[in-house]
Scaffold this motif. Structure first.
Motif, PDB file in Angstrom:
ATOM      1  N   THR A  21      29.200  -8.601  56.007  1.00 41.25           N
ATOM      2  CA  THR A  21      28.685  -7.066  56.316  1.00 41.25           C
ATOM      3  C   THR A  21      27.942  -6.963  57.509  1.00 41.25           C
ATOM      4  O   THR A  21      26.852  -7.884  57.876  1.00 41.25           O
ATOM      5  N   VAL A  22      28.259  -6.166  58.304  1.00 45.77           N
ATOM      6  CA  VAL A  22      27.646  -5.846  59.604  1.00 45.77           C
ATOM      7  C   VAL A  22      26.940  -4.344  59.480  1.00 45.77           C
ATOM      8  O   VAL A  22      27.563  -3.279  59.161  1.00 45.77           O
ATOM      9  N   LYS A  39      33.128  -4.632  46.391  1.00 44.74           N
ATOM     10  CA  LYS A  39      33.822  -4.981  45.276  1.00 44.74           C
ATOM     11  C   LYS A  39      35.539  -4.817  45.471  1.00 44.74           C
ATOM     12  O   LYS A  39      36.129  -5.616  45.128  1.00 44.74           O
ATOM     13  N   VAL A  40      35.550  -3.885  46.122  1.00 43.07           N
ATOM     14  CA  VAL A  40      37.104  -3.391  46.550  1.00 43.07           C
ATOM     15  C   VAL A  40      37.855  -4.674  47.469  1.00 43.07           C
ATOM     16  O   VAL A  40      39.033  -5.243  47.157  1.00 43.07           O
ATOM     17  N   LEU A  41      36.958  -5.023  48.394  1.00 40.04           N
ATOM     18  CA  LEU A  41      37.596  -6.322  49.113  1.00 40.04           C
ATOM     19  C   LEU A  41      37.718  -7.548  48.103  1.00 40.04           C
ATOM     20  O   LEU A  41      38.549  -8.305  48.386  1.00 40.04           O
ATOM     21  N   GLU A  42      36.597  -7.838  47.360  1.00 35.14           N
ATOM     22  CA  GLU A  42      36.801  -8.804  46.533  1.00 35.14           C
ATOM     23  C   GLU A  42      37.959  -8.909  45.485  1.00 35.14           C
ATOM     24  O   GLU A  42      38.739  -9.859  45.148  1.00 35.14           O
ATOM     25  N   GLU A  43      38.248  -7.701  45.181  1.00 36.60           N
ATOM     26  CA  GLU A  43      39.635  -7.359  44.272  1.00 36.60           C
ATOM     27  C   GLU A  43      40.929  -7.723  45.113  1.00 36.60           C
ATOM     28  O   GLU A  43      41.883  -8.051  44.669  1.00 36.60           O
ATOM     29  N   TRP A  44      40.884  -7.842  46.452  1.00 37.72           N
ATOM     30  CA  TRP A  44      41.932  -8.029  47.394  1.00 37.72           C
ATOM     31  C   TRP A  44      41.936  -9.492  47.681  1.00 37.72           C
ATOM     32  O   TRP A  44      42.751  -9.793  48.234  1.00 37.72           O
ATOM     33  N   GLY A  45      41.175 -10.342  47.004  1.00 35.53           N
ATOM     34  CA  GLY A  45      41.206 -11.805  47.062  1.00 35.53           C
ATOM     35  C   GLY A  45      40.308 -12.029  48.423  1.00 35.53           C
ATOM     36  O   GLY A  45      40.108 -13.579  48.616  1.00 35.53           O
ATOM     37  N   LEU A  46      39.433 -11.421  48.718  1.00 38.34           N
ATOM     38  CA  LEU A  46      38.465 -11.752  49.930  1.00 38.34           C
ATOM     39  C   LEU A  46      37.286 -12.354  49.305  1.00 38.34           C
ATOM     40  O   LEU A  46      36.730 -11.901  48.437  1.00 38.34           O
ATOM     41  N   VAL A  47      36.612 -13.165  50.439  1.00 37.93           N
ATOM     42  CA  VAL A  47      35.336 -13.507  49.743  1.00 37.93           C
ATOM     43  C   VAL A  47      34.117 -13.124  50.550  1.00 37.93           C
ATOM     44  O   VAL A  47      33.865 -13.195  51.790  1.00 37.93           O
ATOM     45  N   CYS A  48      33.291 -12.249  50.038  1.00 41.26           N
ATOM     46  CA  CYS A  48      32.294 -11.515  50.703  1.00 41.26           C
ATOM     47  C   CYS A  48      31.025 -12.417  50.585  1.00 41.26           C
ATOM     48  O   CYS A  48      30.561 -12.722  49.587  1.00 41.26           O
ATOM     49  N   ARG A  49      30.472 -12.757  51.676  1.00 44.91           N
ATOM     50  CA  ARG A  49      29.308 -13.349  51.917  1.00 44.91           C
ATOM     51  C   ARG A  49      28.034 -12.498  51.446  1.00 44.91           C
ATOM     52  O   ARG A  49      28.047 -11.479  51.576  1.00 44.91           O
ATOM     53  N   SER A  50      27.100 -13.082  50.813  1.00 45.00           N
ATOM     54  CA  SER A  50      25.984 -12.703  50.499  1.00 45.00           C
ATOM     55  C   SER A  50      25.423 -11.496  51.740  1.00 45.00           C
ATOM     56  O   SER A  50      25.022 -12.252  52.556  1.00 45.00           O
ATOM     57  N   ALA A  82      33.055  -6.320  58.578  1.00 43.97           N
ATOM     58  CA  ALA A  82      33.012  -5.042  57.804  1.00 43.97           C
ATOM     59  C   ALA A  82      31.659  -4.365  58.155  1.00 43.97           C
ATOM     60  O   ALA A  82      30.631  -4.597  57.375  1.00 43.97           O
ATOM     61  N   CYS A  83      31.887  -3.034  58.798  1.00 41.54           N
ATOM     62  CA  CYS A  83      30.585  -2.268  58.881  1.00 41.54           C
ATOM     63  C   CYS A  83      30.148  -1.532  57.797  1.00 41.54           C
ATOM     64  O   CYS A  83      30.948  -0.900  56.959  1.00 41.54           O
ATOM     65  N   ALA A  84      28.794  -1.660  57.440  1.00 41.84           N
ATOM     66  CA  ALA A  84      28.384  -0.953  56.201  1.00 41.84           C
ATOM     67  C   ALA A  84      28.368   0.434  56.281  1.00 41.84           C
ATOM     68  O   ALA A  84      28.745   1.431  55.324  1.00 41.84           O
ATOM     69  N   ARG A  85      27.839   1.205  57.423  1.00 33.73           N
ATOM     70  CA  ARG A  85      27.762   2.723  57.560  1.00 33.73           C
ATOM     71  C   ARG A  85      27.601   2.973  58.886  1.00 33.73           C
ATOM     72  O   ARG A  85      27.580   2.232  59.871  1.00 33.73           O
ATOM     73  N   GLY A 103      38.878 -12.179  65.395  1.00 34.54           N
ATOM     74  CA  GLY A 103      39.076 -11.701  63.705  1.00 34.54           C
ATOM     75  C   GLY A 103      38.918 -10.076  63.842  1.00 34.54           C
ATOM     76  O   GLY A 103      39.266  -9.412  64.730  1.00 34.54           O
ATOM     77  N   TRP A 104      38.721  -9.559  62.751  1.00 37.01           N
ATOM     78  CA  TRP A 104      38.744  -8.145  62.512  1.00 37.01           C
ATOM     79  C   TRP A 104      37.385  -7.422  62.570  1.00 37.01           C
ATOM     80  O   TRP A 104      36.233  -8.129  61.929  1.00 37.01           O
ATOM     81  N   LEU A 105      37.558  -6.295  62.906  1.00 38.74           N
ATOM     82  CA  LEU A 105      36.132  -5.505  62.975  1.00 38.74           C
ATOM     83  C   LEU A 105      36.704  -4.335  62.484  1.00 38.74           C
ATOM     84  O   LEU A 105      37.644  -3.586  63.040  1.00 38.74           O
ATOM     85  N   MET A 106      35.860  -3.801  61.461  1.00 39.17           N
ATOM     86  CA  MET A 106      36.243  -2.582  60.755  1.00 39.17           C
ATOM     87  C   MET A 106      35.168  -1.544  60.645  1.00 39.17           C
ATOM     88  O   MET A 106      33.944  -1.737  60.140  1.00 39.17           O
TER      89      MET A 106
END
Length: 299
Positions: A21-22, A39-50, A82-85, A103-106
């Motif tokens: 998270t950025v 949660k959406v990203l986790e449902e895609w099988g990605l692992v979100c760091r704390s 993945a940018c927060a806001r 990598g990816w920046l979104m």
């Protein structure tokens, strides 16, 4: 013309890849929407760091420049940043030398500053698309589009309105008009020669949009494009208290400042501060069909 470094082309995501998270812009105001996006990203099988950004604040920013910089350049890289806001603050980080990582920046809106600077440095993987705090609210087609883009699947064409005919191809560049306008003259503007440029904005009066597009024209930037598209311009209408015959409406300004350029122009693309906000990969080859109002990704 935008040239992506061949040694930095971004591989498609795989299940199990990590997400960071950025929070590079304004302070977070809604932690629940952030968690829903993760949660959406986790449902895609990605692992979100704390993530440690929810309570971080420095004035109106999501932490001081140093802490926000650490989000963008983590010691241990991840496949997706993945940018927060949005809001404001990302461009402040560009005062310091960036060590961009593959990598990816979104993100979008204020994240335009980061996407453009990274693209100007030749890095692939820049996605103009939903923020973590808007992702869960996106319609199913928009979420599916972002998923397929990140995971290397083909994504459908975008449909808008044909404003000026013709067909043109070139590298795709997408931006928030206001944020990009404040980058002009810096080293963080990608080469727009022969590009397909898509612009969007929010809460800007027509006369201010006129002023910004005129700035771009005076700098000779719009004249260098292969094609020009306009996404959502949310809450950019003329003030109601001004009679219609004493002002210009938004669409009048956009058309008047663009349709004399001799290039294809498409309006009302589903990109920007709208729901849904169609994900688009910067630097990739695209085709703009001004006769049919269509944006097509070529690869």
């Amino acid at each position: 013309m935008v040239q992506l470094r061949s040694d930095l082309l971004t591989p498609a995501l795989q299940r199990g890849d990590e997400v960071i998270t950025v929070a590079a812009s304004s302070a977070l105001e809604d932690e629940q929407s952030l968690l829903e996006g993760l949660k959406v990203l986790e449902e895609w099988g990605l692992v979100c760091r704390s993530q440690q950004v929810s309570e971080r604040r420095w004035g109106y920013l999501a932490g001081n420049d140093a802490s926000r910089q650490r989000d963008l350049n983590p010691e241990s890289p991840a496949a997706l940043l993945a940018c927060a806001r949005g809001g404001w603050g990302a461009a402040r980080l560009l005062e310091h030398k960036q060590t961009w990582q593959p990598g990816w920046l979104m993100g979008f809106s204020d994240v335009t500053a980061l996407l453009w600077a990274r693209l100007a440095a030749g890095f692939d993987g820049c996605v103009h698309g939903p923020l973590l705090t808007t992702l869960a609210k996106e319609p199913a087609w928009s979420q599916a589009r972002l998923h397929d883009l990140l995971f290397g699947k083909q994504i459908p064409d975008l449909e808008g309105q044909p404003w000026m005919g013709g067909v043109a191809s070139g590298p795709l560049v997408v931006a928030n008009l206001t944020v990009a306008s404040h980058l002009l003259g810096s080293s963080h503007v990608p080469d727009l020669n022969g590009a397909i440029l898509i612009l969007e904005d929010v809460e800007e009066a027509p006369y201010r949009i006129d002023r910004m597009l005129t700035h771009w024209r005076l700098a000779g930037l719009l004249q260098r494009l292969a094609g020009l598209g306009f996404g959502s311009f949310k809450r950019c209408e003329a003030p109601e208290q001004i009679p219609g015959d004493q002002t210009f409406q938004l669409e009048e300004v956009l058309k008047e400042r663009s349709t004399d350029l001799g290039i294809p122009v498409v309006g009302k693309l589903p990109v920007g501060h709208c729901c849904g906000n169609a994900a688009l990969p910067l630097g990739r080859q695209a085709q703009l069909d001004g006769s049919h109002g269509r944006l097509i990704l070529l690869r």
